[in-house]
Design an enzyme around this catalytic site. Structure first.
Site, PDB file in Angstrom:
ATOM      1  N   SER A   1       0.842  -1.190   0.000  1.00 19.61           N
ATOM      2  CA  SER A   1       0.000   0.000   0.000  1.00 19.61           C
ATOM      3  C   SER A   1       0.878   1.241   0.000  1.00 19.61           C
ATOM      4  O   SER A   1       2.020   1.219   0.475  1.00 19.61           O
ATOM      5  CB  SER A   1      -0.891  -0.002   1.245  1.00 19.61           C
ATOM      6  OG  SER A   1      -1.572   1.221   1.404  1.00 19.61           O
TER       7      SER A   1
ATOM      8  N   TYR B   1      -3.156  -0.298  10.769  1.00 23.07           N
ATOM      9  CA  TYR B   1      -2.955  -0.735   9.389  1.00 23.07           C
ATOM     10  C   TYR B   1      -1.676  -0.128   8.820  1.00 23.07           C
ATOM     11  O   TYR B   1      -0.860  -0.831   8.198  1.00 23.07           O
ATOM     12  CB  TYR B   1      -4.158  -0.324   8.535  1.00 23.07           C
ATOM     13  CG  TYR B   1      -4.059  -0.721   7.087  1.00 23.07           C
ATOM     14  CD1 TYR B   1      -4.429  -2.000   6.678  1.00 23.07           C
ATOM     15  CD2 TYR B   1      -3.588   0.169   6.119  1.00 23.07           C
ATOM     16  CE1 TYR B   1      -4.336  -2.379   5.342  1.00 23.07           C
ATOM     17  CE2 TYR B   1      -3.495  -0.197   4.793  1.00 23.07           C
ATOM     18  CZ  TYR B   1      -3.872  -1.470   4.408  1.00 23.07           C
ATOM     19  OH  TYR B   1      -3.765  -1.836   3.083  1.00 23.07           O
TER      20      TYR B   1
END
Length: 338
Positions: free
Chosen positions: A143, A156
């Site tokens: 990501s 996260y």
């Protein structure tokens, strides 16, 4: 006459929805045998039907990637029923949308166990089988948030940062040993997946990916490409990913202030979050209501279906040669007209 390639044995974690689900479809179109791993059974069975209909050979295994023993058993079963694993795609994750101070220690640990250690466990299971054969590819679905933290997603972001450090460490070890096993990473932008109605949230409004965001098929095409071209250490998907990573490198402090102003509101819609909304932190919500949520979230009308930047990232060498050729041609023309 073109010879048909042999089908690969491909493992995808988090295959019941989102990027994992969309990736399974693309590998199926290649005629590959696809092992689909996730906690929820309804989405897995639906994904298996799609793989079969598209020409692939599916195997579904219900497993929590945070459990390394269970994941090792899953890998044993895959090799026994499908054959030696060629490609392992780590994609499973969970999260909590909330301020850090509002997240319980147990919740933070759970996100870390799934979103970071789940990748570690999957990588270990793959390497245990690939290294003796000296072949295989591992794709880490990363990501932009592995390189730049944002508000409301501390567990996260922390897990994805850890994954990137782990990826770099492993990459150097494999190269030191001159191993033919290859590992690569794909940094994703915001993607229209069901996660924004699945993950635990304490936000007053419904969560959304940071705009602009992309359809899961864009991400899946990057995963498929990375699996076939793992020589690159990482790929970036989406102009927002490239802009975020570069901006953080050159002006991290300015980005801190920008995200402090915009990062909270940009991750929420105008719709209030129901107090009884189910979350998949501890148990899967996939199929709880008998419904398969598929690969897409609820933002189809706003999600981008194509990424020119993705193509550029995959073909940057050709673009560089073209740019040099154009520059050379312009220089020659300039000399002639001088």
């Amino acid at each position: 006459m073109e010879l048909k390639k042999s089908p690969r044995i491909v493992v995808i974690t988090g295959a019941s929805g989102g990027i994992g689900r969309a990736s399974a479809r693309l590998f199926a179109r290649e005629g590959d045998h696809v092992a689909l791993l996730a906690r929820g059974s309804t989405g897995l069975q639906a994904a298996a039907r799609e793989v079969r209909d598209l020409g692939g050979d599916p195997l579904t295994i219900t497993v929590d990637t945070a459990d390394h023993h269970a994941l090792e058993q899953a890998a044993d079963r895959i090799e026994a029923e499908l054959g030696p694993i060629d490609v392992w795609v780590n994609d499973a994750f969970t999260s909590v949308f909330a301020r850090f101070v509002d997240i319980d220690p147990e919740e933070f640990l759970r996100v870390t166990e799934v979103t970071y250690l789940g990748f570690v466990n999957g990588t270990r299971a793959a390497l245990t089988r690939m290294l003796p054969r000296d072949r295989g590819v591992i794709v880490q679905v990363g990501s932009a948030l592995a390189h730049r933290g944002i508000p409301l997603q501390s567990p996260y972001c922390g897990a994805k940062h850890a994954m990137w450090g782990f990826h770099e460490s492993l990459l150097t070890e494999l190269r030191h040993e001159h191993s033919n096993v290859q590992v690569t990473s794909v940094a994703m932008p915001g993607v229209n997946t069901p996660q924004f109605r699945w993950v635990s949230s304490r936000l007053p409004m419904q969560a959304q990916p940071v705009p602009p965001f992309y359809q899961p098929e864009v991400a899946a095409r990057a995963v498929l490409y990375a699996a076939a071209h793992p020589q690159r250490r990482a790929y970036w998907v989406g102009a927002t990913t490239a802009a975020t990573i570069v901006a953080n490198r050159v002006a991290g402090g300015l980005l801190d202030r920008y995200l402090a102003r915009t990062g909270v509101s940009s991750q929420q819609t105008d719709t209030p979050r129901p107090d009884d909304q189910k979350a998949n932190l501890w148990e899967p919500v996939d199929g709880e209501d008998g419904h398969d949520h598929g690969a897409h979230g609820v933002f189809d009308d706003r999600a981008i279906a194509h990424s020119p930047q993705q193509w550029a990232s995959q073909h940057r060498r050709a673009l560089g040669v073209t740019a040099l050729s154009l520059a050379g041609g312009l220089a020659v023309r300039a000399r002639r007209t001088a």
